[in-house]
Design an enzyme around this catalytic site. Sequence first.
Site, PDB file in Angstrom:
ATOM      1  CB  CYS A 154      35.399 -44.087 -14.888  1.00 21.74           C
ATOM      2  SG  CYS A 154      33.805 -44.151 -14.030  1.00 21.74           S
ATOM      3  CB  CYS A 196      31.518 -36.208 -15.602  1.00 21.34           C
ATOM      4  SG  CYS A 196      32.348 -37.448 -14.570  1.00 21.34           S
TER       5      CYS A 196
END
Length: 382
Positions: free
Chosen positions: A102, A208
């Site tokens: 990410c 997440c």
Amino acid sequence: MAMQKVIVGMSGGVDSSVAALMLKEKGYEVSGVTFVLWEPERETEHVSCCSFRSIESAERTAEHIGIPHRVLDMRKDFRDKVVIPFANAYMSGLTPNPCILCNKLIKFPALLREAEKQGAAYIATGHYARIERCCRFLPGSESGDEHSCLKKGVDPRKDQSYVLYPLRPNELDRLVLPLGEHTKKEVRSMAKNSHLPAAERTESQEICFIESGNYHAFVEKIAGSVENPGPIIAVERNEVVGMHKGIHGYTIGQRKGLGISSPKPLYVVKIDPAKNTVYVGTREAAMGKEFLAADLNWIGPPRSETPGENFFRASVKVRSAMKDEPATIYFETNPFLAGLPDKRVRVVFDEPQWAPAPGQSAVFYEGDRVIGGGIIIDVRSL
């Protein structure tokens, strides 16, 4: 100082909130941006950096400290470049780190694009690491050029330099990390004293986008897979001791959930996707001393580098929570002399370390300075 504009990535958590506040107090013209990365199936009491509640928290924080704030929808890119590769890696018997993916492919490129749009000189995040200017030679640059060095944060329990190792020089040169010189306790105190909305927010979970914590089920859903049973083999006696439902449900070093009985603890020590086989062994068998790493990113060469040598000494960590340990890194060719990055390196720890696994990132340090890192592609068992 003359006011300079900085774009701050705001997750809605206490760290990025304090980072934005600190930069404003230092005289920067601060603008916040929050990325919508993933739409949770359900909102829980635990607020992850991917939830809509975290976006609301970032908006309240921006309003509280008096800065503009934008929300950017990155869900398609995040799914294509992080979530699907994460699931595919597990289906291939690897242990990926989605936070590193990410940072490399989503957050920092997007922050730089936003900085260009808004005419900002800098980007910033709430990571616990430090950026310093230093003179060093990079492949493809002139000797003596000044570049930005990445260093550990001063709080050893929160240091996040590990997940930032893939950043490129153009990203590091424009990056500001206000929290690198502070401890988590100090940051919490600053948030409370400034009455920030995120002051009491709990830490984000490890990954997440997996709200349930069930990696196995999540990977199956994303990959659209069905059960693919195969043998579990004990390496010490080369004997089938159980059956698995799919290699994506296992990681190197795993002990729980193996579904086998043994008089002594057994751990996953190897996953062979070609044979659809999971191998288990003792804790000692899960230790690794030597591995190959590829997809390398060099932030700067070691100061101890000897001209003509094809190796250097450093400390290495293969997961963010471990302490970096001494090792020797061997090149196929020396990239700092040839002027081109090496395709892969061989890393040999001085002492065996717990469960290095293909797919994990290996990051190289000289003291508190990050030299570079890469992805583990093969581990030599003891």
